[in-house]
Scaffold this motif. Sequence first.
Motif, PDB file in Angstrom:
ATOM      1  N   MET A   1      59.686  54.056  60.702  1.00 36.16           N
ATOM      2  CA  MET A   1      61.065  53.583  60.687  1.00 36.16           C
ATOM      3  C   MET A   1      61.114  52.071  60.522  1.00 36.16           C
ATOM      4  O   MET A   1      61.829  51.556  59.679  1.00 36.16           O
ATOM      5  CB  MET A   1      61.740  54.010  61.985  1.00 36.16           C
ATOM      6  N   THR A   2      60.310  51.342  61.342  1.00 31.14           N
ATOM      7  CA  THR A   2      60.340  49.882  61.248  1.00 31.14           C
ATOM      8  C   THR A   2      59.799  49.428  59.908  1.00 31.14           C
ATOM      9  O   THR A   2      60.266  48.459  59.336  1.00 31.14           O
ATOM     10  CB  THR A   2      59.515  49.237  62.361  1.00 31.14           C
ATOM     11  N   ALA A   3      58.799  50.142  59.393  1.00 28.42           N
ATOM     12  CA  ALA A   3      58.218  49.750  58.111  1.00 28.42           C
ATOM     13  C   ALA A   3      59.265  49.855  57.010  1.00 28.42           C
ATOM     14  O   ALA A   3      59.339  49.007  56.126  1.00 28.42           O
ATOM     15  CB  ALA A   3      57.015  50.624  57.789  1.00 28.42           C
ATOM     16  N   GLU A   4      60.093  50.887  57.091  1.00 28.68           N
ATOM     17  CA  GLU A   4      61.092  51.084  56.045  1.00 28.68           C
ATOM     18  C   GLU A   4      62.204  50.046  56.115  1.00 28.68           C
ATOM     19  O   GLU A   4      62.757  49.640  55.107  1.00 28.68           O
ATOM     20  CB  GLU A   4      61.699  52.482  56.156  1.00 28.68           C
ATOM     21  N   GLU A   5      62.521  49.598  57.344  1.00 23.89           N
ATOM     22  CA  GLU A   5      63.632  48.665  57.488  1.00 23.89           C
ATOM     23  C   GLU A   5      63.261  47.244  57.128  1.00 23.89           C
ATOM     24  O   GLU A   5      64.094  46.451  56.747  1.00 23.89           O
ATOM     25  CB  GLU A   5      64.118  48.660  58.938  1.00 23.89           C
ATOM     26  N   THR A   6      61.976  46.924  57.303  1.00 21.43           N
ATOM     27  CA  THR A   6      61.558  45.536  57.077  1.00 21.43           C
ATOM     28  C   THR A   6      61.757  45.188  55.611  1.00 21.43           C
ATOM     29  O   THR A   6      61.281  45.909  54.739  1.00 21.43           O
ATOM     30  CB  THR A   6      60.084  45.367  57.457  1.00 21.43           C
ATOM     31  N   PRO A   7      62.475  44.081  55.365  1.00 19.13           N
ATOM     32  CA  PRO A   7      62.748  43.721  53.973  1.00 19.13           C
ATOM     33  C   PRO A   7      61.472  43.305  53.239  1.00 19.13           C
ATOM     34  O   PRO A   7      60.547  42.810  53.844  1.00 19.13           O
ATOM     35  CB  PRO A   7      63.704  42.537  54.097  1.00 19.13           C
TER      36      PRO A   7
ATOM     37  N   SER B   1      73.798  38.611  68.677  1.00 18.68           N
ATOM     38  CA  SER B   1      74.392  38.437  67.347  1.00 18.68           C
ATOM     39  C   SER B   1      73.897  37.162  66.694  1.00 18.68           C
ATOM     40  O   SER B   1      73.781  37.112  65.476  1.00 18.68           O
ATOM     41  CB  SER B   1      75.912  38.385  67.326  1.00 18.68           C
ATOM     42  N   MET B   2      73.641  36.135  67.500  1.00 17.58           N
ATOM     43  CA  MET B   2      73.176  34.891  66.896  1.00 17.58           C
ATOM     44  C   MET B   2      71.863  35.103  66.146  1.00 17.58           C
ATOM     45  O   MET B   2      71.657  34.541  65.085  1.00 17.58           O
ATOM     46  CB  MET B   2      72.998  33.806  67.960  1.00 17.58           C
ATOM     47  N   VAL B   3      70.985  35.927  66.719  1.00 20.14           N
ATOM     48  CA  VAL B   3      69.725  36.193  66.026  1.00 20.14           C
ATOM     49  C   VAL B   3      69.813  37.436  65.137  1.00 20.14           C
ATOM     50  O   VAL B   3      68.800  37.944  64.665  1.00 20.14           O
ATOM     51  CB  VAL B   3      68.539  36.319  67.010  1.00 20.14           C
ATOM     52  N   GLU B   4      71.046  37.918  64.931  1.00 21.65           N
ATOM     53  CA  GLU B   4      71.329  39.010  63.994  1.00 21.65           C
ATOM     54  C   GLU B   4      70.544  40.279  64.296  1.00 21.65           C
ATOM     55  O   GLU B   4      69.869  40.832  63.429  1.00 21.65           O
ATOM     56  CB  GLU B   4      71.047  38.552  62.553  1.00 21.65           C
ATOM     57  N   LEU B   5      70.614  40.691  65.555  1.00 22.99           N
ATOM     58  CA  LEU B   5      69.897  41.909  65.917  1.00 22.99           C
ATOM     59  C   LEU B   5      70.841  42.957  66.499  1.00 22.99           C
ATOM     60  O   LEU B   5      70.413  43.871  67.188  1.00 22.99           O
ATOM     61  CB  LEU B   5      68.802  41.591  66.935  1.00 22.99           C
ATOM     62  N   ASP B   6      72.163  42.826  66.199  1.00 20.76           N
ATOM     63  CA  ASP B   6      73.147  43.701  66.840  1.00 20.76           C
ATOM     64  C   ASP B   6      72.774  45.169  66.757  1.00 20.76           C
ATOM     65  O   ASP B   6      72.832  45.898  67.729  1.00 20.76           O
ATOM     66  CB  ASP B   6      74.528  43.507  66.199  1.00 20.76           C
TER      67      ASP B   6
ATOM     68  N   LYS C   1      63.471  49.809  71.469  1.00 18.00           N
ATOM     69  CA  LYS C   1      62.357  49.284  72.274  1.00 18.00           C
ATOM     70  C   LYS C   1      61.517  48.362  71.374  1.00 18.00           C
ATOM     71  O   LYS C   1      61.503  48.537  70.157  1.00 18.00           O
ATOM     72  CB  LYS C   1      61.483  50.446  72.765  1.00 18.00           C
ATOM     73  N   PRO C   2      60.805  47.422  71.982  1.00 20.06           N
ATOM     74  CA  PRO C   2      60.036  46.472  71.160  1.00 20.06           C
ATOM     75  C   PRO C   2      59.109  47.116  70.127  1.00 20.06           C
ATOM     76  O   PRO C   2      58.962  46.604  69.031  1.00 20.06           O
ATOM     77  CB  PRO C   2      59.227  45.695  72.191  1.00 20.06           C
ATOM     78  N   HIS C   3      58.474  48.252  70.474  1.00 19.59           N
ATOM     79  CA  HIS C   3      57.543  48.817  69.498  1.00 19.59           C
ATOM     80  C   HIS C   3      58.246  49.409  68.285  1.00 19.59           C
ATOM     81  O   HIS C   3      57.600  49.809  67.327  1.00 19.59           O
ATOM     82  CB  HIS C   3      56.621  49.853  70.157  1.00 19.59           C
ATOM     83  N   GLN C   4      59.581  49.456  68.331  1.00 25.28           N
ATOM     84  CA  GLN C   4      60.326  49.966  67.179  1.00 25.28           C
ATOM     85  C   GLN C   4      60.823  48.822  66.294  1.00 25.28           C
ATOM     86  O   GLN C   4      61.706  49.021  65.477  1.00 25.28           O
ATOM     87  CB  GLN C   4      61.513  50.798  67.654  1.00 25.28           C
ATOM     88  N   LEU C   5      60.294  47.609  66.516  1.00 29.21           N
ATOM     89  CA  LEU C   5      60.754  46.452  65.754  1.00 29.21           C
ATOM     90  C   LEU C   5      59.629  45.913  64.884  1.00 29.21           C
ATOM     91  O   LEU C   5      58.453  46.087  65.181  1.00 29.21           O
ATOM     92  CB  LEU C   5      61.203  45.337  66.703  1.00 29.21           C
ATOM     93  N   SER C   6      60.016  45.224  63.812  1.00 26.56           N
ATOM     94  CA  SER C   6      59.019  44.560  62.973  1.00 26.56           C
ATOM     95  C   SER C   6      58.677  43.205  63.587  1.00 26.56           C
ATOM     96  O   SER C   6      59.347  42.743  64.507  1.00 26.56           O
ATOM     97  CB  SER C   6      59.569  44.371  61.575  1.00 26.56           C
ATOM     98  N   GLY C   7      57.661  42.554  63.054  1.00 26.85           N
ATOM     99  CA  GLY C   7      57.205  41.275  63.604  1.00 26.85           C
ATOM    100  C   GLY C   7      58.302  40.219  63.655  1.00 26.85           C
ATOM    101  O   GLY C   7      58.489  39.546  64.655  1.00 26.85           O
ATOM    102  N   GLY C   8      59.074  40.110  62.575  1.00 27.13           N
ATOM    103  CA  GLY C   8      60.131  39.105  62.521  1.00 27.13           C
ATOM    104  C   GLY C   8      61.228  39.385  63.533  1.00 27.13           C
ATOM    105  O   GLY C   8      61.758  38.467  64.164  1.00 27.13           O
TER     106      GLY C   8
ATOM    107  N   ARG D   1      56.077  34.166  53.871  1.00 23.50           N
ATOM    108  CA  ARG D   1      57.457  34.102  53.389  1.00 23.50           C
ATOM    109  C   ARG D   1      58.435  34.063  54.570  1.00 23.50           C
ATOM    110  O   ARG D   1      59.340  33.239  54.630  1.00 23.50           O
ATOM    111  CB  ARG D   1      57.730  35.333  52.529  1.00 23.50           C
ATOM    112  N   LEU D   2      58.185  34.958  55.540  1.00 19.95           N
ATOM    113  CA  LEU D   2      59.045  35.059  56.712  1.00 19.95           C
ATOM    114  C   LEU D   2      58.971  33.757  57.509  1.00 19.95           C
ATOM    115  O   LEU D   2      59.933  33.327  58.124  1.00 19.95           O
ATOM    116  CB  LEU D   2      58.563  36.232  57.559  1.00 19.95           C
ATOM    117  N   ARG D   3      57.811  33.146  57.485  1.00 24.94           N
ATOM    118  CA  ARG D   3      57.573  31.928  58.233  1.00 24.94           C
ATOM    119  C   ARG D   3      58.452  30.802  57.745  1.00 24.94           C
ATOM    120  O   ARG D   3      59.089  30.112  58.526  1.00 24.94           O
ATOM    121  CB  ARG D   3      56.124  31.541  58.002  1.00 24.94           C
ATOM    122  N   GLU D   4      58.505  30.643  56.422  1.00 28.74           N
ATOM    123  CA  GLU D   4      59.307  29.557  55.849  1.00 28.74           C
ATOM    124  C   GLU D   4      60.767  29.743  56.194  1.00 28.74           C
ATOM    125  O   GLU D   4      61.452  28.809  56.592  1.00 28.74           O
ATOM    126  CB  GLU D   4      59.105  29.514  54.337  1.00 28.74           C
ATOM    127  N   GLN D   5      61.220  31.003  56.080  1.00 28.57           N
ATOM    128  CA  GLN D   5      62.622  31.309  56.353  1.00 28.57           C
ATOM    129  C   GLN D   5      62.919  31.051  57.842  1.00 28.57           C
ATOM    130  O   GLN D   5      63.907  30.400  58.178  1.00 28.57           O
ATOM    131  CB  GLN D   5      62.825  32.776  55.996  1.00 28.57           C
TER     132      GLN D   5
END
Lengths: 280, 381
Positions: free
Chosen positions: A274-280, B136-141, B147-154, B184-188
Motif C-alpha cells: 500500500m505504501t509503495a503504491e502511494e509513494t510518488p 495539515s501543515m505537513v500535509e498528512l491529513d 500506523k508508522p509502518h504503513q508510511l513511506s520514508g518521506g 529527489r525527496l531530500r531537495e524538496q
Amino acid sequence: MNQKRSIFLLSTLAFGIAFLYIPMVLLIFYSFNKSKIVPIWGGFSTKWYVELFKSPEVWDALTLSLKIATVNACFATILGTLAGLALVRFGRFRGRTLFSGMISAPLVMPEVITGLSLLLLFIWLQSAIGWPSERGFSTITIAHITFSMAYVAVIIQSRLAGMAQDLEEAAQDLGAKPLRVLTDITLPLLAPGMLAGWLLSFTLSLDDLIIASFVTGPGATTLPILIYSRIRLGLRPDINALATIIILVVAIGVLVAGYIMLRQQKQRALDMQMTAEETP
Amino acid sequence: MAEALDYTDRPWLDPEAEPFIKVQSVSKHFGDFTAVDSVDLDIYKGELFCLLGGSGCGKSTLLRMLAGFETPSSGTILIDGQNMNDVPPYERPVNMMFQSYALFPHMTVWNNVAYGLRRDKVPKSEIQQRVDEMISMVELDQFAKRKPHQLSGGQKQRVALARALVKQPKVLLLDEPLGALDKRLREQTQYELMNIQEQLGVTFIVVTHDQEEAMTLSTRIAVMDTGRFQQIGTPTEIYEFPNSRVVANFIGNANMFEGRIIENGPDHVIVESNDPKCEFFVDHGMSIQEGTKVWVALRPEKVRISKESPANSSANTIRGMVHDIGYLGGTSTYRVQVDGDHMIEITSPNMMRPRDASPPIDWDEEVYLSWDASSSVVLTK
C-alpha cells in the motif's frame, strides 16, 4: 544430480519425521486399545478416556499443575521483565556483570542441583522460621519461579537490546517522565516478549518433573509426577489416553499460533504494498 | 555617525543581541575518548544553525547534550538564560527530531503527534485543534489514522517533524533530518524545512554530515572536527574564506598548493609554490613574515581555462594539459596536468552551445589556467 539430491533430501526428511512422530502415533494408537496390556491389541475402545475422566486423582493433579503453571508464569514474567530491564537499560551499575551472569545460571544448572538446593532451603527455612509448614503448592511454585524468571529475563534482555533506545529518548524528549516512558513505550513494545516469556514459563512449569519431585510433599502431586509414578508400575493405557489429550491440546495451540502469525505476515505485506503504491 | 544597521537576519553581528543558547567551554569524555573538547558556541533566536562534520567529530554528542540525553563532563549549557545542566530531557524547552525518526510503532500518526501535548496535560479540545493543524501543515491529513509502518520514508519524516514541532519548542534539534531520504525527496524537503522554520520562527539546530545540505539550509554553519569547532560562519564565509585547510577541504573542493611567502606588501602578498612551480599574487595584505610556509586554496570554479595565453601577467597563470573531462551538462569538470604530474581541478560553465557535438576543449590539449588576484585564499594552518 538435482533429481538425486531431492531423493536424498526427501528420504532424510521422511526419516526425521518418522523418528519424531512414530512414538507419538504409537501412543495415540494404543490409547484406543481395549486390552489392558499395552502391546497387545484387543480391539478399538474409548473406555480409557472415560476412566480417565472419572479418576479424581488425575483431575486433582491436572488442576494443581495448571494452577502452579499460571501463578508461576505471572510472577516469572514480572520478575524476569524487571531483571531484563535492569540489565539492559540502567546502564552500568555495581555488580552488573555478576548479576547478568547469575541470572543465566539457572539455565545451565542441572535440575537435580536446583531441586536439591531448593529443598534444602525450604527445610532450613522451616526449622528457622516455621515456614513453609508443609511442602506442596507454594514450594513448587516458588521453585518454578526461580528458574522460569531466568528464561524470561533472557528473552526480555534480547528483545530490549534489539529495540532502539531512541524511542524511549523520543518519549522523554516529548515530556514523559521515566515511569511514564516505561508504561507508555517500553512495556507495550515489550509485550510480545513478555507474552513469549509467559508462555515459556507456563510450559516449563507444566513440564517439570525433577524439581517438582524434590520440593513437593505428600498430598501435592503434579501431573508429571502422577504420570511418572503410574508408569513406574508398568505401562498403562489410561496414561496413554491422558498423553493423547495433551498432544491434542498442544497441536491445537501450535496451529492457532501459526495461523495468527501467517495472518499478521500477510497484513504486513499488504501494508508495504500500500505504501509503495502511494509513494510518488 | 554610522546609520543603524539592520540585524534581523544576522543577529550574530549585533553587539547588543543576547544569544539564546550559550554553550560555554563544554567537554564530554567517554572513558579516555574525548567526544567534545571544550567548545564555546552562541546561537541566536530564529537561527537555522548547522553543526557540520564527518562521523565521530562530536556533533551528535553536542546535540544530545543540548537535548539532555548526555550530561557535559564539564562546562555549562544555557538555554534562554537558564542553566540546563541539571534539567532532565523531559523538562527542557527543546524538542528533537531523531535521525531514525523514532516514531512510536504502536501508535497512529495522530497519537504520535499528540503524545507530547498529552504529557503536558494540555486540555483535550486544544490538543485536538493543535494536532489537526500540525498534521495539515505537513500535509498528512489522510494518513492521520495510519500506523508508522504503513508510511513511506518521506511521510515518516514529516510525522517526526510534526511531533517535534507541535509542542512549540523554543529550539528544535534535528539529527540528520534528511539523511534517510532519497536525493529527489531530500531537495524538496530541504526547502519545506526552511519554509516551516521561517513560518514558525523556531530556532533550528541541525546536525549533518552533508555539506550541500548545510550550505542550503543554514544561516550559520559550525564546522566540527575531532571534538572542536574549526570555523563558525555563514555559508559564504565558510566557503569563500575558510580559515584552515581542514575547512577548505571539507566544504566543497579546493586545489591546495603548498608554498612560501616571498613578498609581503601593504596591499598584496606573493606566494611561491614549488610543486607545481607557480606564483600566486594575492590582492590583500597579511600580517605575516616573509618566508613563512603557507597553503593556497583555489576553488575549481574560480579558475579560467582557455586555449590562448591570457593577456597580462605571468603570475596567477599556469600551463598544463587536459587529462580528463567530466561533462555534466551545465558545467564541465576538467582535470589538468601541470608541471609534472600535479593535477588541478577546474569547473567551468558551458555558456555557449557548441556548433557541433565536439567539445571546445579536448583531451590532451594544451591549455592556460588563470585566476584573479582575489580568488585564491592563503591559509596558515
